[in-house]
Design an enzyme around this catalytic site. Structure first.
Site, PDB file in Angstrom:
ATOM      1  N   LYS A 144     -17.904  -5.239  34.706  1.00  0.00           N
ATOM      2  CA  LYS A 144     -17.993  -3.121  34.190  1.00  0.00           C
ATOM      3  C   LYS A 144     -16.517  -2.893  34.683  1.00  0.00           C
ATOM      4  O   LYS A 144     -15.981  -3.792  36.157  1.00  0.00           O
ATOM      5  CB  LYS A 144     -19.082  -3.230  34.696  1.00  0.00           C
ATOM      6  CG  LYS A 144     -19.393  -1.354  34.676  1.00  0.00           C
ATOM      7  CD  LYS A 144     -18.936  -0.629  33.151  1.00  0.00           C
ATOM      8  CE  LYS A 144     -18.935   0.889  33.429  1.00  0.00           C
ATOM      9  NZ  LYS A 144     -19.341   0.798  31.864  1.00  0.00           N
ATOM     10  N   ILE A 150     -19.720   6.420  28.543  1.00  0.00           N
ATOM     11  CA  ILE A 150     -20.499   6.418  30.235  1.00  0.00           C
ATOM     12  C   ILE A 150     -20.058   7.378  30.834  1.00  0.00           C
ATOM     13  O   ILE A 150     -20.395   7.644  31.915  1.00  0.00           O
ATOM     14  CB  ILE A 150     -20.456   4.713  30.250  1.00  0.00           C
ATOM     15  CG1 ILE A 150     -21.550   3.849  29.600  1.00  0.00           C
ATOM     16  CG2 ILE A 150     -20.799   4.502  31.477  1.00  0.00           C
ATOM     17  CD1 ILE A 150     -22.628   4.433  29.402  1.00  0.00           C
ATOM     18  N   ASN A 163     -12.554  -6.411  35.861  1.00  0.00           N
ATOM     19  CA  ASN A 163     -11.796  -5.697  34.973  1.00  0.00           C
ATOM     20  C   ASN A 163     -11.969  -4.529  35.447  1.00  0.00           C
ATOM     21  O   ASN A 163     -12.601  -3.561  36.038  1.00  0.00           O
ATOM     22  CB  ASN A 163     -12.652  -5.163  33.138  1.00  0.00           C
ATOM     23  CG  ASN A 163     -12.463  -3.943  32.746  1.00  0.00           C
ATOM     24  OD1 ASN A 163     -12.400  -2.524  33.129  1.00  0.00           O
ATOM     25  ND2 ASN A 163     -11.911  -4.076  31.257  1.00  0.00           N
ATOM     26  N   CYS A 179     -10.080   3.040  28.000  1.00  0.00           N
ATOM     27  CA  CYS A 179     -11.247   3.991  27.518  1.00  0.00           C
ATOM     28  C   CYS A 179     -11.290   5.598  27.568  1.00  0.00           C
ATOM     29  O   CYS A 179     -10.648   6.507  28.153  1.00  0.00           O
ATOM     30  CB  CYS A 179     -11.801   4.319  29.671  1.00  0.00           C
ATOM     31  SG  CYS A 179     -13.635   5.066  29.373  1.00  0.00           S
ATOM     32  N   GLY A 223     -20.257  -1.730  18.304  1.00  0.00           N
ATOM     33  CA  GLY A 223     -20.936  -2.313  17.519  1.00  0.00           C
ATOM     34  C   GLY A 223     -20.250  -2.664  15.982  1.00  0.00           C
ATOM     35  O   GLY A 223     -19.130  -2.757  15.473  1.00  0.00           O
ATOM     36  N   GLY A 258     -16.943  -5.408  17.393  1.00  0.00           N
ATOM     37  CA  GLY A 258     -18.722  -5.420  16.500  1.00  0.00           C
ATOM     38  C   GLY A 258     -19.027  -6.774  16.015  1.00  0.00           C
ATOM     39  O   GLY A 258     -19.595  -7.007  15.381  1.00  0.00           O
ATOM     40  N   THR A 309     -22.158  -4.998  21.899  1.00  0.00           N
ATOM     41  CA  THR A 309     -22.551  -4.367  22.050  1.00  0.00           C
ATOM     42  C   THR A 309     -23.741  -5.299  21.251  1.00  0.00           C
ATOM     43  O   THR A 309     -25.104  -5.400  22.016  1.00  0.00           O
ATOM     44  CB  THR A 309     -22.397  -3.229  20.425  1.00  0.00           C
ATOM     45  OG1 THR A 309     -21.072  -2.603  21.193  1.00  0.00           O
ATOM     46  CG2 THR A 309     -23.702  -2.648  20.846  1.00  0.00           C
TER      47      THR A 309
HETATM   48  C1  LIG Z   1     -22.031   1.029  26.774  1.00  0.00           C
HETATM   49  C2  LIG Z   1     -20.875   0.256  26.630  1.00  0.00           C
HETATM   50  C3  LIG Z   1     -20.169   0.737  27.834  1.00  0.00           C
HETATM   51  C4  LIG Z   1     -18.390  -0.346  27.695  1.00  0.00           C
HETATM   52  N1  LIG Z   1     -18.097  -0.537  29.330  1.00  0.00           N
HETATM   53  C5  LIG Z   1     -16.486  -0.012  29.490  1.00  0.00           C
HETATM   54  C6  LIG Z   1     -15.588  -0.062  30.670  1.00  0.00           C
HETATM   55  O1  LIG Z   1     -16.391  -0.082  31.771  1.00  0.00           O
HETATM   56  N2  LIG Z   1     -14.668  -1.018  30.082  1.00  0.00           N
HETATM   57  C7  LIG Z   1     -13.824  -1.765  29.095  1.00  0.00           C
HETATM   58  O2  LIG Z   1     -12.835  -1.751  29.102  1.00  0.00           O
HETATM   59  N3  LIG Z   1     -14.426  -1.079  28.096  1.00  0.00           N
HETATM   60  C8  LIG Z   1     -16.419  -0.844  27.810  1.00  0.00           C
HETATM   61  N4  LIG Z   1     -16.480  -0.859  26.805  1.00  0.00           N
HETATM   62  C9  LIG Z   1     -15.986  -1.181  25.563  1.00  0.00           C
HETATM   63  C10 LIG Z   1     -16.699  -2.850  25.450  1.00  0.00           C
HETATM   64  O3  LIG Z   1     -16.131  -3.643  26.295  1.00  0.00           O
HETATM   65  C11 LIG Z   1     -15.331  -3.201  23.760  1.00  0.00           C
HETATM   66  O4  LIG Z   1     -14.049  -3.206  23.916  1.00  0.00           O
HETATM   67  C12 LIG Z   1     -16.384  -2.757  22.703  1.00  0.00           C
HETATM   68  O5  LIG Z   1     -17.135  -2.002  23.122  1.00  0.00           O
HETATM   69  C13 LIG Z   1     -16.045  -2.793  21.218  1.00  0.00           C
HETATM   70  O6  LIG Z   1     -16.644  -4.399  20.917  1.00  0.00           O
HETATM   71  P1  LIG Z   1     -18.410  -4.188  20.974  1.00  0.00           P
HETATM   72  O7  LIG Z   1     -18.312  -3.772  19.184  1.00  0.00           O
HETATM   73  O8  LIG Z   1     -18.758  -5.526  20.326  1.00  0.00           O
HETATM   74  O9  LIG Z   1     -19.297  -4.025  21.467  1.00  0.00           O
HETATM   75  C14 LIG Z   1     -17.704  -0.268  26.979  1.00  0.00           C
HETATM   76  C15 LIG Z   1     -18.658  -0.380  25.697  1.00  0.00           C
HETATM   77  C16 LIG Z   1     -19.798  -0.023  25.554  1.00  0.00           C
HETATM   78  C17 LIG Z   1     -21.024  -0.256  24.174  1.00  0.00           C
END
Ligand SMILES: Cc1cc2nc3c(=O)[nH]c(=O)nc-3n(C[C@H](O)[C@H](O)[C@H](O)COP(=O)(O)O)c2cc1C
Ligand SMILES: Cc1cc2nc3c(=O)[nH]c(=O)nc-3n(C[C@H](O)[C@H](O)[C@H](O)COP(=O)(O)OP(=O)(O)OC[C@H]3O[C@@H](n4cnc5c(N)ncnc54)[C@H](O)[C@@H]3O)c2cc1C
Ligand SMILES: Cc1cc2nc3c(=O)[nH]c(=O)nc-3n(C[C@H](O)[C@H](O)[C@H](O)COP(=O)(O)OP(=O)(O)OC[C@H]3O[C@@H](n4cnc5c(N)ncnc54)[C@H](O)[C@@H]3O)c2cc1C
Ligand SMILES: Cc1cc2nc3c(=O)[nH]c(=O)nc-3n(C[C@H](O)[C@H](O)[C@H](O)COP(=O)(O)O)c2cc1C
Ligand code: FES
Ligand code: FES
Lengths: 283, 306, 306, 283
Positions: free
Chosen positions: B49, B75, B103, B134, B220, B247, B269
């Site tokens: 995180k 968040i 990160n 972010c 997602g 996704g 996700t």
């Molecule tokens: C609940 C949640 C919290 C996230 N927190 C961070 C974060 O703190 N730092 C970051 O660089 N990306 C964060 N992300 C982004 C994810 O690392 C990722 O780039 C994004 O969700 C796309 O990938 P996915 O579709 O596989 O989830 C977060 C995503 C989600 C869903």
């Protein structure tokens, strides 16, 4: 109080499957599912929950074919015995509509048992249970678990109308309140709690239900200085503590106010859903 | 080499990983939360995180909601802050049995650089990922939408640490290639492509936003085709490795990103849906390589046929 | 007014519609193809498939593929061309029983303006929608990603026709508000927000793109939160009406767009799933208004609570 | 030939529902569904198809709860009688996986009958039918319809292996070819066609199956100057002619080469799926 807890994983939870053994429409649009999973049934505690993928599967290997609805849904345990446990849900939105199609013999993909459960040991002699809507089911488990510990409990049940009263046959001592007066007290379940506390103060109040009900219960208990645990709800993407999605605001306290409000929000999938009502920021 | 055990190792700059599947920041906590459910040692790496200098409380709830084949989150970078991270979280992560990518996010180039420098003395960190993208904090997207700021922040970090630097880009731009080149120019060792897409949702009953923050970041399966496009576009415009994100829920999804030009992927996700999603992806990539008699996953990267 | 029959009429510049639900260009042909399945006279308006000066064959197949809760297309503006449109398609559309918005696309400002002028003599056209945002043809996105070009093309069209001009924007930009303001500056009467999102998909078996064109435009429920964000952002930055488009499949989806600031909506991909999707949306909006005792749909526009 | 057809809607098609009357796993991962819908059953012609939402529903009012898989899937009509018709599909991807969960008594949401059907009237005395894989089912309907018109037909059936041979009991005159030689001729169904054409030339060849098979059939027929209609497949988002998604390339011809290749692509959901093999650009 709110000592920041270490983030070691809860014990016993697992990613598993359960077979649907029975399905029953207990009230209009309310379904109870009996699920077969001894790992969960034998370890789960009252107030804990399972996190369920909303698509049932034909067999254990089936990994599903739909990403919509995407996320798991949380359901409290209604009760557990030997290798089986039950959940009860109301068909609300797309998640529960999909889940309501699960048929006997099919499988659910689930995580559990999750969450902390109620602090039953805090009630040495007596407890009052307050449940509203689909917050009633976990109180069935709680009542039985207390009674097995020799603790007397009294159930106060809130519902919109007589048709929505859930699980009434599962409680030995029960009072009902309905919004429309079609059953029991015409009014809020909080009214029942105020009367009950006037008679005698229990060791603990355990409550589960809609947010306004829980807030009312928390205030009533605070006024009488009775310990109260509420089971909270929030959208839970992961259910296992990794996403920080399911937080509820905690009352400002010295513990949590390091830095800039640090610790003001608590993840209730792991440090809940049961919380000491005094710790919650109800504003 | 035995054709039945394909080589999954990949290299991201100076960093070698046992396989190309990482957990995405913010979707895997600090690892310890799920060590009972996921065999961490099998992951390509853990990306933890986002860590900021000071602890952050994050945004008020509700912070998430579901959308068709996706979810939104706001968040707000809730995290324990640098000091507690080093003290309470790093020791566990160091011993997880796999590589660790930390990160980080700062308010300014200087803040980013100082965070990098502050971590220089800590052992067991294999790379840093700069979250310049972010969408859920004030000014969170300022860097990733501007090539000049992107290059500046990467340069500053490059000067502050010898560690491999991965830069996490935002898809919320007209042309991600411009930003990708700027990050490369600044000295990035790899690009993480991409963060979430800015979205909005309204509860029509109350006529209020579903998220307390108003907007949120969409993630997602819903965004997979868009993230894949972003990766492909970057791959054609930079020489450094790319980590595909967005996704990915199955091995097939991950393969799309590798074929489009990614050297590794992150699973986000999907972990909420299946805690072992990342491990399942690793397994599936291995099976694909065996079936197609491809000796190394590195051969897949950028192997798109015209 | 009778509270049980809410007023669904809306106004987009000088154009008044009987209700706020339109069909999206490219998803409803020229209307005649579905007249047996859909009562056209009940629609707010028909927006027909993009017309170009010369007929266009479009891209080679495969032109579409499914994605999680969405689909991608790269049709490539296949259409009969202006002359055949006037001769073969307009007569039917003119008599459909509802308003007609003709969507046009040109190669240059001059071409766009000439198309507008060429249609001036045709009766039964209630407005023009300028498609400056097609992602599936060469240079299709040049206009909609550049505020200067956007303003120029709208100005040129404004000078060429007295008809209401709607400008269809692309979401594939860093800040859609900049483009929205440029379109307003150029003299647009309303904004159509938005066209599809550029995506990519690979068949991992063949390692080829799933679409012959390579990239495609993502539409359907998957993009709804992103399109809603685009509409909200535009609504806060322009004074002209907005037509919300993107992933609308149910009345509830449409209500989100109206509450966020749209005066009307278009239904696209959902029509493929349910041919009467647009009519179902109209009905559902009416029910919502009745239930919430809102007299006119116009009260909903921009009624988001803080 | 390829005169651009007017775009007036086909007659008789409608958006409707059908109840699942029977479900049968006719071969591994191949399901036949018998569906109740008299409107379709009484009007459908051989070679037409239905466009089906891949989620079954519990009742007619149910509008579904999932957007994934999103789009309808096309299935040829295997046969129709009175108020019922049948489709047969192979579980291939997510759409058919979902559809395979439809249970007897549930409902499917469908559009139909769609497409043009085969030009049966072009065969006055005899026809050869060629079917491969899930291209076999529409040939059952075609064979019966021809026989009712007094036209003799001979079926040539291609499959990967003996286990994949579909509907063999539905044809009176049948030859089989399998890729692995486990049944009938060891080789392609095209080989059977070449032999058959050596013996006697039919009025028409009707073919449905994988693209390489259709191309081979088209070439064989062209060489013998036999009329041939092939039933083509392409991804079909709408199935009703509004999206321009389902096109196949037509052979350059004077009709279609107005402007810049205008008309080179034909929508096969309305101007197909059956097409004169000579019109197709097979390159
Ligand atoms: C609940 C949640 C919290 C996230 N927190 C961070 C974060 O703190 N730092 C970051 O660089 N990306 C964060 N992300 C982004 C994810 O690392 C990722 O780039 C994004 O969700 C796309 O990938 P996915 O579709 O596989 O989830 C977060 C995503 C989600 C869903
Ligand atoms: C600890 C706990 C115990 C519960 N116990 C019960 C119970 O015993 N019986 C019962 O009926 N209900 C219970 N619920 C509520 C239940 O989990 C569902 O949220 C509720 O039934 C809503 O129904 P739905 O999913 O069909 O609604 P939907 O309309 O599908 O979803 C409701 C809204 O929540 C959001 N949402 C849904 N799931 C998630 C998720 N996983 N992450 C983020 N956002 C999400 C969506 O944005 C949506 O708008 C419990 C919830 C919690 C947190
Ligand atoms: C006229 C016609 C008749 C057919 N008859 C039969 C039959 O009788 N029996 C049979 O088994 N199959 C038949 N098919 C094929 C069938 O419609 C499915 O495409 C096939 O079964 C693929 O299975 P799936 O949907 O599970 O695969 P999926 O993996 O879900 O989809 C296959 C691919 O097609 C794309 N796709 C799927 N549906 C659409 C759509 N509607 N629009 C755009 N892209 C889409 C997706 O991108 C996906 O990659 C027919 C097809 C056509 C066009
Ligand atoms: C198959 C298809 C063809 C399209 N063709 C056009 C077009 O010709 N002109 C145009 O302006 N938009 C076109 N669009 C974009 C739609 O009008 C709409 O903006 C987009 O699909 C988003 O809305 P939806 O999610 O409701 O489909 C097309 C979309 C699809 C799916
Ligand atoms: S639901 Fe993810 S941390 Fe609680
Ligand atoms: S499937 Fe849409 S035109 Fe044929």
């Amino acid at each position: 109080m709110t000592t920041p807890q270490a983030d070691a994983p809860a014990t016993g939870r697992r990613h598993t499957h359960a077979r649907v053994l029975a399905k029953c429409e207990v009230a209009p649009r309310h379904f109870a599912l009996t699920l077969s999973n001894s790992g969960i049934a034998r370890t789960v505690r009252a107030g804990q929950f399972v996190h369920v993928l909303p698509h049932s599967r034909e067999n254990e290997e089936d990994t599903g074919w739909s990403f919509d609805p995407l996320l798991r849904r949380a359901f409290s345990i209604l009760d557990a015995r030997e290798d089986e446990f039950e959940i009860l849900f109301r068909v609300e939105g797309r998640g529960t509509r999909s889940l309501a199609r699960a048929e006997v013999g099919e499988w659910l993909d689930l995580l559990g048992p999750l969450g902390n459960g109620f602090s039953l040991s805090q009630a040495s002699r007596s407890a009052i249970l307050v449940g509203g809507g689909v917050g009633v089911p976990p109180m069935v488990f709680t009542a039985r678990a207390l009674s097995e510990r020799g603790v007397e409990s009294q159930m106060l049940l809130g519902a919109r109308s007589a048709a929505d009263v859930l699980c009434e046959d599962k409680f030995t001592s029960l009072q009902i309140a309905t919004d429309d007066g079609s059953r029991g007290h015409h009014g809020r379940v909080g009214d029942l709690l105020e009367s009950a506390l006037q008679e005698q103060l229990p060791d603990m109040v355990f409550a589960c239900g809609p947010y306004p009900m829980l807030r009312a219960v928390a205030h009533i208990c605070a006024a009488k200085n009775v310990m109260c645990e509420v089971s909270l709800e929030e959208n839970m993407p992961c259910g296992i503590g990794v996403c920080n999605g399911c937080v509820v605001p905690m009352r400002p306290s010295e513990d949590i106010l390091e830095g800039d409000d640090y610790g003001r929000f608590r993840r209730i999938c792991v440090h809940g859903p049961a919380c000491d009502a005094r710790d919650i920021d109800w504003t | 080499m035995n054709p039945h055990t394909p080589d999954l190792r990949v290299r991201l700059g100076a960093l070698e990983l046992q396989n190309p599947v990482l957990t995405a920041s913010g979707t895997f906590g600090y690892g310890e939360e799920v060590a009972d459910l996921v065999d961490l040692s099998k992951l390509g790496a853990i990306v933890c995180k986002t860590v900021t200098r000071l602890p952050r409380a994050g945004n008020a709830p509700p912070r998430t909601c579901e959308t068709p084949a996706g979810m939104m989150n706001a968040i707000g970078l809730q995290n324990v802050g640098l000091a507690a991270f080093k003290r309470d979280k790093l020791p566990f992560l160091r011993d997880s049995g796999t590589k660790l990518i930390v990160n980080i996010a700062g308010d300014s180039s200087e803040d980013f650089a100082a965070l990098c420098a502050d971590l220089n003395d800590e052992e067991g960190i294999d790379a840093l990922e700069l979250n310049i993208s972010c969408p859920n904090v004030a000014h969170g997207l300022d860097f990733a939408t501007d090539p000049i700021q992107t290059e500046a922040v990467v340069k500053a970090c490059r000067a502050a640490t010898p560690r491999p630097l991965f830069v996490k880009l935002s898809p919320n731009v007209t042309d991600i290639a411009v930003i990708a080149r700027a990050a490369q120019e600044g000295g990035a060792d790899a690009l993480s492509v991409c963060n979430t897409f800015v979205g909005f949702a309204i509860d029509t009953r109350t006529r209020r936003p579903r998220l307390s923050n108003g907007t949120g970041g969409l993630s997602g399966p819903a965004i997979r085709p868009l993230a894949l496009r972003a990766v492909w576009r970057c791959a054609q415009n930079v020489q450094i490795p790319i980590i595909g994100i967005g996704g990915i829920a199955t091995a097939n999804d991950a393969l799309e990103f590798l074929i489009a030009g990614a050297s590794a992927v992150q699973v986000g996700t999907a972990t909420f849906v299946r805690p072992n999603a990342a491990l399942e992806v690793i397994e599936g990539i291995g099976e694909y390589l065996s079936q197609h008699e491809i000796a190394s996953v590195r051969e897949l990267t950028g192997s798109l046929q015209a």
